[in-house]
Design an enzyme around this catalytic site. Structure first.
Site, PDB file in Angstrom:
ATOM      1  CG  ASP A  74     -17.007 -35.033 -35.200  1.00  0.00           C
ATOM      2  OD1 ASP A  74     -17.126 -35.041 -33.964  1.00  0.00           O
ATOM      3  OD2 ASP A  74     -15.927 -35.226 -35.777  1.00  0.00           O
TER       4      ASP A  74
ATOM      5  CB  SER B   6      -5.966 -36.176 -29.247  1.00  0.00           C
ATOM      6  OG  SER B   6      -6.999 -37.091 -29.462  1.00  0.00           O
TER       7      SER B   6
ATOM      8  NE  ARG C 228     -17.433 -42.323 -31.453  1.00  0.00           N
ATOM      9  CZ  ARG C 228     -16.315 -41.682 -31.772  1.00  0.00           C
ATOM     10  NH1 ARG C 228     -15.595 -41.111 -30.822  1.00  0.00           N
ATOM     11  NH2 ARG C 228     -15.895 -41.612 -33.016  1.00  0.00           N
TER      12      ARG C 228
ATOM     13  CG  HIS D 148      -8.357 -35.572 -34.058  1.00  0.00           C
ATOM     14  ND1 HIS D 148      -9.263 -36.574 -33.858  1.00  0.00           N
ATOM     15  CD2 HIS D 148      -7.439 -35.698 -33.052  1.00  0.00           C
ATOM     16  CE1 HIS D 148      -8.920 -37.270 -32.786  1.00  0.00           C
ATOM     17  NE2 HIS D 148      -7.818 -36.750 -32.274  1.00  0.00           N
TER      18      HIS D 148
ATOM     19  CG  HIS E  82     -13.956 -42.987 -38.603  1.00  0.00           C
ATOM     20  ND1 HIS E  82     -12.927 -43.781 -38.166  1.00  0.00           N
ATOM     21  CD2 HIS E  82     -14.213 -42.101 -37.616  1.00  0.00           C
ATOM     22  CE1 HIS E  82     -12.583 -43.384 -36.947  1.00  0.00           C
ATOM     23  NE2 HIS E  82     -13.339 -42.362 -36.589  1.00  0.00           N
TER      24      HIS E  82
HETATM   25  N1  HAX Z   1     -16.954 -36.553 -48.287  1.00  0.00           N
HETATM   26  C1  HAX Z   1     -16.364 -36.567 -49.511  1.00  0.00           C
HETATM   27  N2  HAX Z   1     -15.282 -37.311 -49.817  1.00  0.00           N
HETATM   28  C2  HAX Z   1     -14.830 -38.107 -48.837  1.00  0.00           C
HETATM   29  C3  HAX Z   1     -15.411 -38.179 -47.580  1.00  0.00           C
HETATM   30  C4  HAX Z   1     -16.505 -37.343 -47.316  1.00  0.00           C
HETATM   31  N3  HAX Z   1     -17.103 -37.296 -46.126  1.00  0.00           N
HETATM   32  N4  HAX Z   1     -14.710 -39.056 -46.819  1.00  0.00           N
HETATM   33  C5  HAX Z   1     -13.724 -39.503 -47.602  1.00  0.00           C
HETATM   34  N5  HAX Z   1     -13.790 -38.927 -48.818  1.00  0.00           N
HETATM   35  C6  HAX Z   1     -12.841 -39.075 -49.931  1.00  0.00           C
HETATM   36  C7  HAX Z   1     -11.467 -38.612 -49.451  1.00  0.00           C
HETATM   37  O1  HAX Z   1     -11.357 -37.178 -49.519  1.00  0.00           O
HETATM   38  C8  HAX Z   1     -10.561 -39.327 -50.397  1.00  0.00           C
HETATM   39  O2  HAX Z   1     -10.568 -38.627 -51.622  1.00  0.00           O
HETATM   40  P1  HAX Z   1      -9.209 -38.469 -52.492  1.00  0.00           P
HETATM   41  O3  HAX Z   1      -8.849 -39.873 -52.874  1.00  0.00           O
HETATM   42  O4  HAX Z   1      -9.611 -37.600 -53.614  1.00  0.00           O
HETATM   43  O5  HAX Z   1      -8.190 -37.849 -51.579  1.00  0.00           O
HETATM   44  C9  HAX Z   1     -11.289 -40.652 -50.598  1.00  0.00           C
HETATM   45  O6  HAX Z   1     -12.653 -40.415 -50.246  1.00  0.00           O
HETATM   46  C10 HAX Z   1     -10.753 -41.777 -49.743  1.00  0.00           C
HETATM   47  O7  HAX Z   1     -10.694 -41.345 -48.378  1.00  0.00           O
HETATM   48  P2  HAX Z   1     -10.977 -42.378 -47.185  1.00  0.00           P
HETATM   49  O8  HAX Z   1      -9.891 -43.408 -47.210  1.00  0.00           O
HETATM   50  O9  HAX Z   1     -12.371 -42.837 -47.231  1.00  0.00           O
HETATM   51  O10 HAX Z   1     -10.875 -41.440 -45.906  1.00  0.00           O
HETATM   52  P3  HAX Z   1      -9.600 -41.065 -45.035  1.00  0.00           P
HETATM   53  O11 HAX Z   1      -9.310 -42.193 -44.123  1.00  0.00           O
HETATM   54  O12 HAX Z   1      -8.489 -40.563 -45.907  1.00  0.00           O
HETATM   55  O13 HAX Z   1     -10.139 -39.816 -44.211  1.00  0.00           O
HETATM   56  C11 HAX Z   1     -11.754 -38.600 -42.954  1.00  0.00           C
HETATM   57  C12 HAX Z   1     -11.071 -39.965 -43.184  1.00  0.00           C
HETATM   58  C13 HAX Z   1     -12.607 -38.668 -41.712  1.00  0.00           C
HETATM   59  C14 HAX Z   1     -10.677 -37.507 -42.768  1.00  0.00           C
HETATM   60  C15 HAX Z   1     -12.620 -38.305 -44.196  1.00  0.00           C
HETATM   61  O14 HAX Z   1     -13.633 -39.275 -44.337  1.00  0.00           O
HETATM   62  C16 HAX Z   1     -13.239 -36.919 -44.154  1.00  0.00           C
HETATM   63  O15 HAX Z   1     -12.582 -35.944 -44.559  1.00  0.00           O
HETATM   64  N6  HAX Z   1     -14.514 -36.784 -43.683  1.00  0.00           N
HETATM   65  C17 HAX Z   1     -15.178 -35.520 -43.548  1.00  0.00           C
HETATM   66  C18 HAX Z   1     -14.635 -34.764 -42.331  1.00  0.00           C
HETATM   67  C19 HAX Z   1     -15.101 -35.421 -41.033  1.00  0.00           C
HETATM   68  O16 HAX Z   1     -16.253 -35.753 -40.874  1.00  0.00           O
HETATM   69  N7  HAX Z   1     -14.156 -35.591 -40.079  1.00  0.00           N
HETATM   70  C20 HAX Z   1     -14.498 -36.156 -38.768  1.00  0.00           C
HETATM   71  C21 HAX Z   1     -13.875 -37.508 -38.540  1.00  0.00           C
HETATM   72  C22 HAX Z   1     -14.258 -38.072 -37.184  1.00  0.00           C
HETATM   73  C23 HAX Z   1     -13.175 -37.811 -36.182  1.00  0.00           C
HETATM   74  O17 HAX Z   1     -12.092 -38.385 -36.204  1.00  0.00           O
HETATM   75  N8  HAX Z   1     -13.410 -36.928 -35.267  1.00  0.00           N
HETATM   76  O18 HAX Z   1     -12.467 -36.628 -34.318  1.00  0.00           O
END
Ligand code: HAX
Length: 427
Positions: free
Chosen positions: A364, A233, A318, A263, A309
């Site tokens: 979140d 954003s 937070r 996000h 994250h």
């Molecule tokens: N549950 C299960 N698997 C997870 C995970 C979780 N909460 N977080 C990461 N992983 C997995 C990823 O899917 C990825 O798997 P693959 O290799 O099979 O693709 C692996 O672990 C490595 O990912 P990462 O490097 O740790 O995480 P990213 O930087 O790619 O993604 C995310 C960060 C926040 C998108 C991710 O942790 C996620 O999807 N979390 C759950 C959704 C969530 O809580 N989102 C809110 C984020 C906060 C925010 O920005 N709010 O605005």
């Protein structure tokens, strides 16, 4: 806005000279190499932006102007806006002025309501928020100044005026969207004796104006206000603003990114997840039941919402603030209890699972359960709450970018064929 504007003015010469000096004296200093993994991986870890309002360290989390976010949770979002813009805490005079400024334009004109009322009722509240804000673009002082031929050195002043108008209206707009979309009855007009957060709580219809829900909103609006410059954003709003589009274009552009499930929409997904656990186990599950359920999800290649994250490698401070608030105010609430149990168990499971780079909870994971506790049960609205708060950071960044004469954003893109050629030439 005498105090705030003069404070920014006093800092401006030094900051502009610093920017000029970077361009003149250090332009060829290398900050790192660009790797193919970064080009195909969402530019992760690539330093390409300047943002002074806040920073996010992987081992600590958010600092606003170098102050840890947990030191700011007792304050008002209006004060945080001053801090974001100037790096300083406002004195009494500045606080009073800001309080007034955030109230001054809090009535939203009828043409905006007409636009919203014409929208289909199944429109997402984030769409309604963006459309409502964009409808106000016709009032932009920044655009009027640009059209009059104002010098670019001076454009930050009408940008600041636009941001204050927008911020004082955004809570009225968001509260009305809540009431309209979820059939809560008539819009509630703003009061002029309340601060920004208490007025928002009041207009939502969930508070008398000065109670625990208002306290929660005060903290909520502080906690989500900014998170560096590289998130979707902030970066989107910055890019749009760099074309000298005014804030009524730039902020909705950023908010449209916030509406994505990776996000800001994640907070809606998190609460959905917590409620699905409550439904499945008919209340708070036993620890082992929860662990089995988490494993089941992971084995089905589903993520655990609220954990992980892109940058952080510790519990998001937070989250800690919300968790502490919940422990102090609604520890017996069933939904909060599930959040608490998830906090205890999910990191252990994610560590065993071994994939997530960060097994700890993000912001979140807890925020939705608290809004839910105080009666805001419509989780489609949660990203709007996030957006109202993030408007503080995005507005601060856009004012500073105009004040510091930041150029238009224009990174270079290559074709896949070109990338193959570059890889061959470098390997
Ligand atoms: N549950 C299960 N698997 C997870 C995970 C979780 N909460 N977080 C990461 N992983 C997995 C990823 O899917 C990825 O798997 P693959 O290799 O099979 O693709 C692996 O672990 C490595 O990912 P990462 O490097 O740790 O995480 P990213 O930087 O790619 O993604 C995310 C960060 C926040 C998108 C991710 O942790 C996620 O999807 N979390 C759950 C959704 C969530 O809580 N989102 C809110 C984020 C906060 C925010 O920005 N709010 O605005």
């Amino acid at each position: 806005m005498n105090v705030l504007q003069s404070k920014i003015e006093t800092q401006l010469d030094a900051l502009r000279s610093e920017r000029k000096s970077f361009a003149k004296n250090s332009a060829d200093v290398k900050l790192g190499d660009i790797k193919v993994g970064q080009v195909v991986g969402g530019m992760r870890g690539l330093t390409g932006l300047l943002c002074d309002t806040s920073s996010v360290a992987p081992d600590e989390g958010l600092r606003i102007r170098n102050k840890p976010i947990l030191d700011l949770t007792a304050g008002r979002p209006e004060d945080v806006f001053y801090l974001l813009l100037t790096g300083e805490t406002p004195d009494e005079e500045a606080r009073d002025e800001l309080l007034q400024a955030f109230r001054r334009h809090s009535s939203v004109p009828s043409y905006v309501w007409n636009v919203l009322e014409a929208m289909p009722i199944d429109s997402h509240p984030m769409v309604m928020l963006s459309v409502g804000l964009m409808a106000m673009e016709r009032e932009s002082r920044f655009r009027q100044a640009y059209d009059r031929g104002a010098s670019k050195e001076d454009l930050w002043v009408p940008m600041l005026e636009d941001c204050l108008l927008l911020l004082s209206r955004i809570t009225t707009l968001a509260a009305a969207i809540y009431r309209m979309k979820f059939d809560k009855g008539e819009r509630i007009a703003p009061r002029h004796d309340l601060d920004w957060s208490a007025n928002f709580a009041y207009m939502l219809g969930l508070s008398e104006g000065d109670d625990k829900f208002a306290d929660l909103l005060r903290m909520y609006l502080v906690l989500h206000s900014d998170h560096g410059g590289g998130n979707v954003s902030a970066m989107t709003a910055h890019t749009v603003g760099s074309a000298l589009s005014d804030v009524f274009y730039a902020l909705p552009a950023g908010l449209n990114g916030l509406a994505g499930p990776l996000h800001g929409l994640a907070n809606q997904e998190c609460l959905k997840f917590v409620l699905s656990i409550r439904e499945r186990f008919n209340g708070v599950p036993e620890t082992q039941q929860l662990r089995d359920y988490i494993w089941e999800r992971l084995n089905n290649r589903q993520v655990i919402p609220g954990f992980g994250h892109a940058v952080l490698r510790v519990t998001d401070p937070r989250f800690t603030a919300f968790h502490n608030f919940g422990n102090a105010n609604c520890a017996d609430d069933e939904v909060f209890k599930i959040v608490d149990l998830l906090f205890q168990e999910v990191p252990k499971v994610l560590i065993e699972h071994g994939k997530a780079a960060n097994p700890w909870p993000n912001v979140d994971a807890a925020s939705g359960s608290l809004l839910y506790h105080y009666g805001m049960k419509e989780f489609q609205f949660y990203t709007v709450m996030f957006g109202v708060s993030r408007a503080l950071g995005i507005c601060s960044q856009i004012v500073l970018n105009r004040a510091l004469l930041s150029p238009i954003v224009r990174p270079k893109a290559v074709t896949t064929t070109k990338l193959h050629e570059m890889i061959a030439a470098n390997s």
